[in-house]
Design a protein around this motif. Structure first.
Motif, mmCIF file in Angstrom:
data_model
loop_
_atom_site.group_PDB
_atom_site.id
_atom_site.type_symbol
_atom_site.label_atom_id
_atom_site.label_comp_id
_atom_site.label_asym_id
_atom_site.label_seq_id
_atom_site.Cartn_x
_atom_site.Cartn_y
_atom_site.Cartn_z
ATOM 1 N N LEU A 129 0.859 -1.139 0.048
ATOM 2 C CA LEU A 129 -0.068 -0.110 -0.099
ATOM 3 C C LEU A 129 0.993 1.007 -0.103
ATOM 4 O O LEU A 129 1.998 1.236 0.547
ATOM 5 N N THR A 130 0.374 2.229 -0.666
ATOM 6 C CA THR A 130 1.153 3.482 -0.779
ATOM 7 C C THR A 130 1.098 4.098 0.811
ATOM 8 O O THR A 130 -0.023 3.958 1.332
ATOM 9 N N PRO A 131 1.759 5.253 1.062
ATOM 10 C CA PRO A 131 1.509 6.118 2.189
ATOM 11 C C PRO A 131 0.135 6.701 2.331
ATOM 12 O O PRO A 131 -0.556 6.922 3.309
ATOM 13 N N ALA A 132 -0.133 7.036 1.214
ATOM 14 C CA ALA A 132 -1.700 7.763 1.008
ATOM 15 C C ALA A 132 -2.720 6.770 1.292
ATOM 16 O O ALA A 132 -3.551 7.122 2.182
ATOM 17 N N GLN A 133 -2.557 5.560 0.741
ATOM 18 C CA GLN A 133 -3.647 4.440 1.152
ATOM 19 C C GLN A 133 -3.711 4.137 2.474
ATOM 20 O O GLN A 133 -4.715 3.918 3.127
ATOM 21 N N LYS A 134 -2.608 3.932 3.056
ATOM 22 C CA LYS A 134 -2.367 3.709 4.556
ATOM 23 C C LYS A 134 -3.080 4.691 5.447
ATOM 24 O O LYS A 134 -3.656 4.449 6.222
ATOM 25 N N SER A 161 -5.225 5.415 -8.356
ATOM 26 C CA SER A 161 -4.623 5.820 -7.270
ATOM 27 C C SER A 161 -4.854 4.461 -6.111
ATOM 28 O O SER A 161 -4.366 4.639 -4.818
ATOM 29 N N GLY A 162 -5.531 3.657 -6.504
ATOM 30 C CA GLY A 162 -5.610 2.488 -5.437
ATOM 31 C C GLY A 162 -7.010 2.519 -4.519
ATOM 32 O O GLY A 162 -7.059 2.050 -3.427
ATOM 33 N N LYS A 163 -8.142 2.914 -4.961
ATOM 34 C CA LYS A 163 -9.338 3.236 -3.967
ATOM 35 C C LYS A 163 -9.972 1.932 -4.114
ATOM 36 O O LYS A 163 -10.418 1.667 -2.789
ATOM 37 N N THR A 164 -9.915 0.986 -4.902
ATOM 38 C CA THR A 164 -10.702 -0.207 -4.652
ATOM 39 C C THR A 164 -10.324 -0.976 -3.666
ATOM 40 O O THR A 164 -10.948 -1.767 -2.788
ATOM 41 N N VAL A 165 -9.075 -1.170 -3.465
ATOM 42 C CA VAL A 165 -8.097 -1.883 -2.359
ATOM 43 C C VAL A 165 -8.516 -1.481 -0.947
ATOM 44 O O VAL A 165 -9.019 -2.143 -0.304
ATOM 45 N N VAL A 166 -8.688 0.046 -0.869
ATOM 46 C CA VAL A 166 -9.046 0.662 0.328
ATOM 47 C C VAL A 166 -10.757 -0.031 0.646
ATOM 48 O O VAL A 166 -10.731 -0.214 1.683
ATOM 49 N N ALA A 167 -11.359 0.318 -0.412
ATOM 50 C CA ALA A 167 -12.767 0.012 -0.154
ATOM 51 C C ALA A 167 -13.127 -1.783 0.150
ATOM 52 O O ALA A 167 -14.003 -1.836 1.194
ATOM 53 N N GLU A 188 -1.441 10.276 -4.203
ATOM 54 C CA GLU A 188 -0.230 9.792 -4.908
ATOM 55 C C GLU A 188 -0.531 8.310 -5.601
ATOM 56 O O GLU A 188 -1.376 7.542 -5.303
ATOM 57 N N LEU A 189 0.153 8.219 -6.669
ATOM 58 C CA LEU A 189 -0.100 7.032 -7.389
ATOM 59 C C LEU A 189 1.105 5.989 -6.900
ATOM 60 O O LEU A 189 1.925 6.091 -6.420
ATOM 61 N N PRO A 190 0.807 4.698 -7.161
ATOM 62 C CA PRO A 190 1.731 3.476 -6.718
ATOM 63 C C PRO A 190 3.057 3.901 -7.524
ATOM 64 O O PRO A 190 3.271 4.432 -8.762
ATOM 65 N N PRO A 191 4.278 3.583 -6.876
ATOM 66 C CA PRO A 191 5.348 3.835 -7.579
ATOM 67 C C PRO A 191 5.759 2.991 -8.754
ATOM 68 O O PRO A 191 4.979 1.962 -8.959
ATOM 69 N N GLY A 192 6.324 3.710 -9.679
ATOM 70 C CA GLY A 192 6.883 3.133 -10.756
ATOM 71 C C GLY A 192 5.998 3.517 -12.123
ATOM 72 O O GLY A 192 6.219 3.258 -13.304
#
Length: 721
Positions: A293-298, A324-330, A470-474
């Motif tokens: 998880l990115t710092p923003a997701q955490k 940006s990874g909203k679905t994983v958080v949900a 923030e977006l995932p690295p890479g």
């Protein structure tokens, strides 16, 4: 009518005002003016300085806005042979000379002007090289006046100019508003508390409104034109203040009346180490993922978990750019609800996206033995009946579906969490209907449409806000290029080179409701053209909303498994489809798409480590707004910058349908111009309600009255408090 001035109030229908009547009232209704209050807040869009009416023979500055006044001497319509322009010429004369006034492609004005009339025109003066450099003026406005009528003609006046409609001129509006300003409406006590008036040095409401309509001096004219005068500022503050108070009251009401569930086993993620304290299923899920998880997701996950542990329901908006990874958080939030013995549901805007989430989550959650259900309109009746039965009995713990989730026949045994994806596709009413399926369930709203902060504070002011910034690295930014129809072969050549590298491409067509058959035909035709004439050796798929669910699923599976190299689609792929090998997005008729939609489409590529591209193919003719959208897309990949530009182009009323948000309209304030004042008004509104939640203090009686009037029945907390 006799005595009308003494019987008027803010809600008096406009048709009962002197000089209006049913016909003009119907014209005004189309402009959003139905009451006395609506009329008084119909502000001028500019002002004319008639204290400096130029003489026609005087040296007039070229290309500067000036005002002239004279008598009509002649009127004629003519057509230019080269560009086929219709030009209306009016010869205007005063005691010093004659000038030609020219209107382009407005031949109907010939019936408006008659010799002998006195006319005031405002516009820019130029010199015509084809007529011995004689001066002429291109009016931006005109007004037929009477020299005897001092209210319209006198010098030393700053005159307000209003947006007009046939049957209601600026002059009509001035007469109407002047009459209303002279009534006893303003004899009431000031509505804003005295301490706020003093703190910010605001003038009275009555004098501010009067000065905005009829400025008493030329001083500060520039600020008036910009909407930044001290009079505007007072009205802007009040506009935002009452909006933010209403939102804060609605939020307080939600917390007071809805006793939610507490989810104590959710645990908290340490933002520094990423380790999870407490919880079970979510910990296993995090360990099973192929990424961190990115710092923003955490950070956002912590905010959501803190909400879920409180005794009143979560009411949170999660916004994050595409990818940006909203679905994983949900998903983790839904696992927390399920682990606590509740059901969770996930509402998404399209059946295709619902199907994709269903297959992805079923596979991901298989080790947890959680029953995942799919509910969509395309299901067979027997299959749907069985799914509904298992949801009602509580056997299905996690339900994914479209707006079919809010049908009456859908019943949950114990709904604990509602997740709504792409909120702007639904609307407030549908979101509330879904919440009614449980006893005060937690609510998490997600959007990949970046929302400018000022808009989020108004449209979603009753929600708590989380941002994945923030977006995932890479991830590499998607390179965006603009092409025109004549450059199509270059697009095809680049497409072929990408596919030779083992990558895949989308070709997307607009699908607009008014012309669905035509647009659908265009997509089908392009699919055939690409397959037979352009790329005969490649496998090209077709995807559109009219296809059956199993057909769509088959095409998407083939595309994901690289059996299809190019996917021709309508905008059904706008949200949610994730194929990391796809590196090229070609948008056909890009001028027909909105900025947010173009940004969403671009987000479908660039999900892998390869450089990705978005090619916008545009066609003429196109509007100035379309040109601005395309330029913005090429120059920026920042969703928030694009959202600000989108707001500037469309205005807040049209920004993904906020007119349906159920909020009172802003009358004076501009989200673009007055962002700082919004923050100030919000801070003061929340501070006041912390001290006096139900506005019982005598100084707040006026606030209560206006809130109840503007919010109508949406603030029953106040009406009963």
């Amino acid at each position: 009518r006799p005595g009308m001035k003494n019987t008027l109030n803010w809600t008096t229908p406009i048709q009962f005002i002197k000089g209006i009547g049913p016909f003009k009232a119907s014209l005004l209704k189309k402009m959003g003016i139905e009451t006395v209050e609506d009329a008084l807040f119909y502000l001028p869009f500019r002002y004319e300085d008639r204290s400096t009416i130029h003489k026609i023979a005087e040296p007039i500055p070229v290309n500067e806005m000036v005002t002239l006044c004279g008598e009509v001497r002649g009127v004629r319509n003519r057509i230019t042979p080269r560009k086929y322009l219709k030009i209306l010429e009016v010869a205007l004369a005063d005691e010093t000379g004659v000038i030609s006034c020219k209107w382009f492609n407005q031949p109907f004005l010939e019936k408006v002007f008659k010799p002998g009339q006195t006319v005031i025109v405002t516009g820019k003066v130029s010199k015509n090289p084809f007529e011995h450099f004689r001066p002429e003026i291109a009016p931006v406005s005109y007004e037929i006046v009477s020299r005897e009528d001092d209210s319209d003609f006198g010098r030393d006046k700053i005159v307000p100019v209003y947006h007009e409609t046939p049957g209601m001129t600026s002059k009509n509006f001035r007469t109407l508003i002047k009459f209303l300003l002279e009534t006893n409406l303003f004899s009431e006590k000031e509505k804003l508390p005295p301490n706020l008036l003093h703190q910010y040095g605001f003038l009275s409401f009555a004098s501010s409104l009067k000065e905005v309509h009829f400025p008493s001096t030329r001083e500060g004219l520039f600020q008036l034109l910009e909407g930044k005068s001290i009079f505007h500022q007072r009205l802007v503050f009040e506009d935002f203040f009452f909006l933010e108070m209403g939102l804060a009251l609605r939020k307080n009401k939600h917390k007071k009346e809805n006793k939610g569930f507490s989810f104590p086993t959710g645990g908290l993620v340490d933002p520094k180490t990423g380790t999870l304290h407490g919880g079970g299923m979510e910990e296993k899920l995090l360990q099973s993922l192929s990424f961190q998880l990115t710092p923003a997701q955490k950070r956002v996950l912590n905010e959501i978990k803190e909400d879920m542990m409180r005794p009143f329901p979560m009411n949170r908006l999660l916004q994050g750019d595409v990818g940006s990874g909203k679905t994983v958080v949900a998903l983790i939030a839904m696992l927390i609800a399920v682990e606590n013995g509740f059901q969770a549901c996930f509402m998404v805007p399209t059946e295709l996206l619902a199907e994709q989430h269903y297959f992805n989550l079923t596979s991901l959650l298989a080790p947890f033995h959680i029953s995942v259900g799919l509910l969509s309109q395309g299901m067979k009746k027997k299959e749907q009946a069985e799914t509904l039965k298992e949801i009602a009995e509580g056997k299905t713990r996690l339900v994914i579906g479209t707006h079919s989730l809010i049908q009456e026949k859908v019943a949950f045994k114990k709904l604990g969490l509602v997740v709504v994806d792409e909120q702007h596709k639904f609307g407030v009413i549908q979101r509330m209907e879904l919440k009614k399926k449980g006893e005060s369930p937690e609510l998490l709203i997600m959007t990949a449409t970046p929302i400018p902060r000022t808009l989020a504070l108004t449209v979603y002011g009753d929600l708590d806000l989380s941002v994945l910034d923030e977006l995932p690295p890479g991830r590499k930014p998607v390179e965006t290029r603009l092409y025109y129809e004549r450059q199509r072969t270059s697009v095809y050549a680049f497409t072929e080179s990408e596919i030779k590298k083992g990558r895949q491409a989308y070709f997307v067509f607009p699908l607009i409701e008014e012309s669905q058959k035509v647009d659908l035909h265009a997509a089908v035709t392009m699919h055939q053209t690409l397959q037979k004439e352009v790329f005969p050796s490649l496998k090209i798929g077709l995807l559109h909303g009219k296809m059956k669910g199993d057909e769509k699923e088959k095409v998407m599976r083939q595309f994901k498994e690289r059996e299809i190299q190019i996917l021709v689609a309508t905008t059904v792929i706008e949200v949610g489809i994730d194929v990391s090998n796809a590196s090229l997005m070609v948008v056909e008729h890009a001028e027909r798409f909105g900025l947010a939609q173009l940004h969403q489409l671009r987000g479908r590529v660039g999900r892998g480590s390869d450089q990705a591209y978005c090619f916008l193919i545009a066609n003429y003719p196109m509007s100035e707004d379309a040109k601005r959208r395309l330029k913005a897309m090429v120059s920026s990949t920042d969703g928030f910058k694009l959202a600000e530009e989108d707001l500037a182009i469309r205005g807040p009323g049209e920004f993904f349908g906020t007119r349906q948000s159920g909020l009172p309209e802003l009358r004076v304030a501009s989200l673009l111009r007055d962002g700082r004042m919004l923050e100030t008004a919000r801070r003061e509104a929340i501070g006041l309600l912390e001290k006096d939640p139900l506005l019982h203090h005598p100084d707040h009686a006026g606030l209560k009255e206006i809130l109840l009037r503007r919010w109508m029945d949406k603030l029953d907390l106040l009406s009963t408090g």
